[in-house]
Design an enzyme around this catalytic site. Structure first.
Site, PDB file in Angstrom:
ATOM      1  N   LYS A  23       0.830  -1.204   0.000  1.00  0.00           N
ATOM      2  CA  LYS A  23       0.000   0.000   0.000  1.00  0.00           C
ATOM      3  C   LYS A  23       0.867   1.259   0.000  1.00  0.00           C
ATOM      4  O   LYS A  23       0.647   2.171  -0.801  1.00  0.00           O
ATOM      5  CB  LYS A  23      -0.892  -0.059   1.251  1.00  0.00           C
ATOM      6  CG  LYS A  23      -2.027   0.913   1.289  1.00  0.00           C
ATOM      7  CD  LYS A  23      -3.156   0.386   2.176  1.00  0.00           C
ATOM      8  CE  LYS A  23      -2.943   0.537   3.662  1.00  0.00           C
ATOM      9  NZ  LYS A  23      -3.089   1.913   4.156  1.00  0.00           N
ATOM     10  N   SER A  24       1.846   1.318   0.875  1.00  0.00           N
ATOM     11  CA  SER A  24       2.688   2.525   0.964  1.00  0.00           C
ATOM     12  C   SER A  24       3.410   2.787  -0.353  1.00  0.00           C
ATOM     13  O   SER A  24       3.456   3.923  -0.840  1.00  0.00           O
ATOM     14  CB  SER A  24       3.736   2.362   2.073  1.00  0.00           C
ATOM     15  OG  SER A  24       3.113   2.380   3.322  1.00  0.00           O
ATOM     16  N   ARG A  28       2.978   5.896  -3.356  1.00  0.00           N
ATOM     17  CA  ARG A  28       4.153   6.681  -3.773  1.00  0.00           C
ATOM     18  C   ARG A  28       4.426   6.537  -5.269  1.00  0.00           C
ATOM     19  O   ARG A  28       4.785   7.502  -5.940  1.00  0.00           O
ATOM     20  CB  ARG A  28       5.373   6.256  -2.952  1.00  0.00           C
ATOM     21  CG  ARG A  28       5.302   6.780  -1.506  1.00  0.00           C
ATOM     22  CD  ARG A  28       6.168   5.965  -0.584  1.00  0.00           C
ATOM     23  NE  ARG A  28       6.250   6.531   0.765  1.00  0.00           N
ATOM     24  CZ  ARG A  28       5.312   6.409   1.699  1.00  0.00           C
ATOM     25  NH1 ARG A  28       4.184   5.781   1.438  1.00  0.00           N
ATOM     26  NH2 ARG A  28       5.476   6.947   2.896  1.00  0.00           N
ATOM     27  N   GLY A  91      -5.391   7.926   5.044  1.00  0.00           N
ATOM     28  CA  GLY A  91      -4.530   8.978   5.582  1.00  0.00           C
ATOM     29  C   GLY A  91      -3.340   9.246   4.682  1.00  0.00           C
ATOM     30  O   GLY A  91      -2.902  10.392   4.533  1.00  0.00           O
ATOM     31  N   GLN A 166       4.531   9.680   6.749  1.00  0.00           N
ATOM     32  CA  GLN A 166       3.565  10.472   5.975  1.00  0.00           C
ATOM     33  C   GLN A 166       3.932  11.953   5.998  1.00  0.00           C
ATOM     34  O   GLN A 166       3.884  12.623   4.962  1.00  0.00           O
ATOM     35  CB  GLN A 166       2.156  10.254   6.517  1.00  0.00           C
ATOM     36  CG  GLN A 166       1.663   8.839   6.270  1.00  0.00           C
ATOM     37  CD  GLN A 166       0.245   8.607   6.736  1.00  0.00           C
ATOM     38  OE1 GLN A 166      -0.352   9.451   7.404  1.00  0.00           O
ATOM     39  NE2 GLN A 166      -0.295   7.456   6.398  1.00  0.00           N
ATOM     40  N   ASP A 311       1.878  -0.366  12.396  1.00  0.00           N
ATOM     41  CA  ASP A 311       0.623  -0.863  11.819  1.00  0.00           C
ATOM     42  C   ASP A 311       0.305  -2.291  12.273  1.00  0.00           C
ATOM     43  O   ASP A 311      -0.811  -2.772  12.087  1.00  0.00           O
ATOM     44  CB  ASP A 311       0.682  -0.830  10.288  1.00  0.00           C
ATOM     45  CG  ASP A 311       0.679   0.610   9.761  1.00  0.00           C
ATOM     46  OD1 ASP A 311       0.304   1.521  10.517  1.00  0.00           O
ATOM     47  OD2 ASP A 311       1.063   0.807   8.594  1.00  0.00           O
ATOM     48  N   ARG A 342      -6.674   3.010  18.187  1.00  0.00           N
ATOM     49  CA  ARG A 342      -6.312   1.578  18.181  1.00  0.00           C
ATOM     50  C   ARG A 342      -5.947   1.049  19.558  1.00  0.00           C
ATOM     51  O   ARG A 342      -6.045  -0.158  19.771  1.00  0.00           O
ATOM     52  CB  ARG A 342      -5.175   1.299  17.194  1.00  0.00           C
ATOM     53  CG  ARG A 342      -5.671   1.192  15.786  1.00  0.00           C
ATOM     54  CD  ARG A 342      -4.678   0.556  14.823  1.00  0.00           C
ATOM     55  NE  ARG A 342      -5.240   0.638  13.478  1.00  0.00           N
ATOM     56  CZ  ARG A 342      -4.538   0.811  12.373  1.00  0.00           C
ATOM     57  NH1 ARG A 342      -3.219   0.911  12.438  1.00  0.00           N
ATOM     58  NH2 ARG A 342      -5.147   0.868  11.204  1.00  0.00           N
TER      59      ARG A 342
HETATM   60  C1  S3P Z   1       2.387   5.176   6.083  1.00  0.00           C
HETATM   61  C2  S3P Z   1       3.026   5.601   7.216  1.00  0.00           C
HETATM   62  C3  S3P Z   1       2.583   5.249   8.575  1.00  0.00           C
HETATM   63  C4  S3P Z   1       1.628   4.068   8.559  1.00  0.00           C
HETATM   64  C5  S3P Z   1       0.579   4.189   7.479  1.00  0.00           C
HETATM   65  C6  S3P Z   1       1.222   4.287   6.115  1.00  0.00           C
HETATM   66  C7  S3P Z   1       2.935   5.595   4.784  1.00  0.00           C
HETATM   67  O1  S3P Z   1       1.912   6.345   9.143  1.00  0.00           O
HETATM   68  O2  S3P Z   1       1.020   3.928   9.834  1.00  0.00           O
HETATM   69  O3  S3P Z   1      -0.262   3.047   7.511  1.00  0.00           O
HETATM   70  O4  S3P Z   1       2.633   4.966   3.755  1.00  0.00           O
HETATM   71  O5  S3P Z   1       3.684   6.573   4.762  1.00  0.00           O
HETATM   72  P1  S3P Z   1       2.718   7.539   9.865  1.00  0.00           P
HETATM   73  O6  S3P Z   1       3.693   8.036   8.885  1.00  0.00           O
HETATM   74  O7  S3P Z   1       1.701   8.564  10.214  1.00  0.00           O
HETATM   75  O8  S3P Z   1       3.375   6.936  11.065  1.00  0.00           O
END
Ligand code: S3P
Length: 423
Positions: A23-24, A28, A91, A166, A311, A342
């Site tokens: 996902k991350s 990107r 998010g 993030q 996570d 959570r």
């Molecule tokens: C993510 C960063 C993390 C993670 C989120 C995905 C990302 O959050 O918890 O599920 O893809 O950059 P934070 O950067 O707020 O810790």
């Protein structure tokens, strides 16, 4: 919304599963491909609703995404969206896109679902304003966000207090459009996907173990092959870890150090873990992971290790039930502002299933009683709670009902079907 009841037929896990795309990295890859002018290719994109939120958002900006091809006019020619951009539950979509747009000439409003609308966005404001970016939040520091409409972004330096990938990524993507170099620093433990890909694109370098400097300029169209998601594989690793003799192999997943905290925790607890790097995507390691179940002992988790397992903490609670002693999690106040609170939803899950857990302001202590009875889990519409509850269900003595179980589709549509095939 669809509930789901899982009854454990007590079968030992032995499986090889290629989990869906990370996902991350999917967010990107889409964003970098959209910033570039021309045609990029993204294979193995994560199938969940969160990644789809980024796809839809980029469509509103004039980027065409068909199958694996991303065709973009380049960020300088993005269109102004004629409606607010809906980031759904994601998010990462909201924060990274807010960063990209904040220093661009495109004006947009970013909104999200009820959960996302309550999550903190004020943490983006100071870093982005250092670059001359425009970002306005609600009085509570949340969405809707008004961003962009800027033509004079400048370089700058910030140090942030949370190890947030993030926020770092939002700043770094915004900094591509500044008039000079920019640097961001934070505590360790974050996933450094953005830094690695910007470095591979010739747009920045590390200036210390945690500080990264972005060199502004264009991004070239490229090919991104997305590996499997370790945060999805983690559900299978947890299932294997709690059953002595069980074994799961997850090939070709991201092995970025900022994603491996849960594997380290399982190893510390006594599970057998093998992670073998087989290659990389844009300098970001990928490889195969095997987890074998053994008898487990409790551990204490805090600091950098916590950040790199953030996570997966719902799973730490489930595994902690099967580890002798008391597993303690601290420094985890970030969990209070995830898709749900959570810390509260983890505790409610463990209690609903007959386990013992006490919460603190920034974590919890779970008792290694060695068994779960079963029961009804309220997920607070949080995908990682629903999926951790499914793992708990397969280790519990009685049936487990997961409320709003369909929320798993945020990260892994087909998750329960995959589990059912293994079990
Ligand atoms: C993510 C960063 C993390 C993670 C989120 C995905 C990302 O959050 O918890 O599920 O893809 O950059 P934070 O950067 O707020 O810790």
């Amino acid at each position: 919304m669809a509930d789901r009841t899982i009854k454990n037929p007590h079968k030992l896990l032995r499986a090889e599963v290629q989990v869906p795309g990370d996902k991350s990295l999917s967010h990107r890859a889409l964003l970098l491909a959209a910033i570039a002018e021309g045609d990029s290719v993204v294979t193995g994109l994560g199938p969940g609703a969160d990644v789809q939120s980024t796809v839809t958002a980029l469509g509103q900006l004039g980027v065409t995404i068909t199958d694996e091809k991303i065709r973009s006019p380049g960020i300088a020619n993005w269109s102004t969206p004629d409606a607010p951009i809906d980031c759904g539950n994601s998010g990462t979509t909201m924060r990274l896109l807010a960063g990209v747009l904040s220093t661009s000439s495109v004006q947009a409003t970013l909104v999200g679902d009820a959960s996302l609308a309550g999550r903190p966005m004020h943490r983006l404001v100071e870093p982005l304003r250092v670059l001359g970016g425009r970002i306005e939040t609600s009085p509570e520091g949340t969405a809707p966000l008004a961003v962009g409409g800027v033509n004079d972004a400048r370089g700058g330096s910030v140090t942030i207090e949370v190890a947030s990938a993030q926020v770092r990524s939002a700043f770094e993507l915004a900094a591509l459009n500044a008039s000079g170099p920019s640097t961001i620093d934070s505590p360790a433990g974050f996933r450094d996907h953005t830094e690695r890909w910007l470095n591979a694109a010739g747009r920045g370098e590390w200036t210390s173990a945690t500080a990264f400097t972005v060199r502004p300029g264009p991004i070239a169209p490229a090919r991104y092959d997305i590996p499997g998601d370790p945060s999805s594989a983690a559900f299978l690793w947890a299932l294997a870890a709690v059953q002595p003799g069980a074994e799961v192999l997850t090939p070709t997943i991201s092995l970025n150090a900022g994603r491996l905290g849960f594997l380290q925790i399982l190893e510390k607890m006594g599970a057998e873990v093998e992670a073998v790097v087989t290659g990389d995507v844009g300098g970001d390691p990928i490889g195969n992971v095997v987890v074998r179940g053994r008898s487990l002992a409790a551990v204490d988790i805090s600091g950098d290790l916590l950040a790199s397992a953030l996570d997966e903490i719902p799973l730490v609670a489930v595994v902690g039930v099967f580890a002798e002693g008391i597993t303690r999690v601290s420094d985890a106040s970030e969990l209070r502002v995830k898709e749900s609170d959570r810390i509260a939803s983890i505790a409610a899950m463990i209690r609903a299933l007959g386990g013992g857990i006490e919460t603190t302001d920034d974590g919890f202590e779970v008792v290694g009683t060695g068994f779960l009875e079963g029961g009804v889990v309220e997920t607070d519409r949080d995908h990682r709670i629903a999926m951790a509850a499914a793992v708990a269900a397969l280790t519990a003595d009685g049936p487990v009902t997961i409320r709003d179980a369909d929320v798993a589709a945020v990260s892994w549509p087909g998750f329960y079907e995959t589990l059912a095939m293994l079990w």
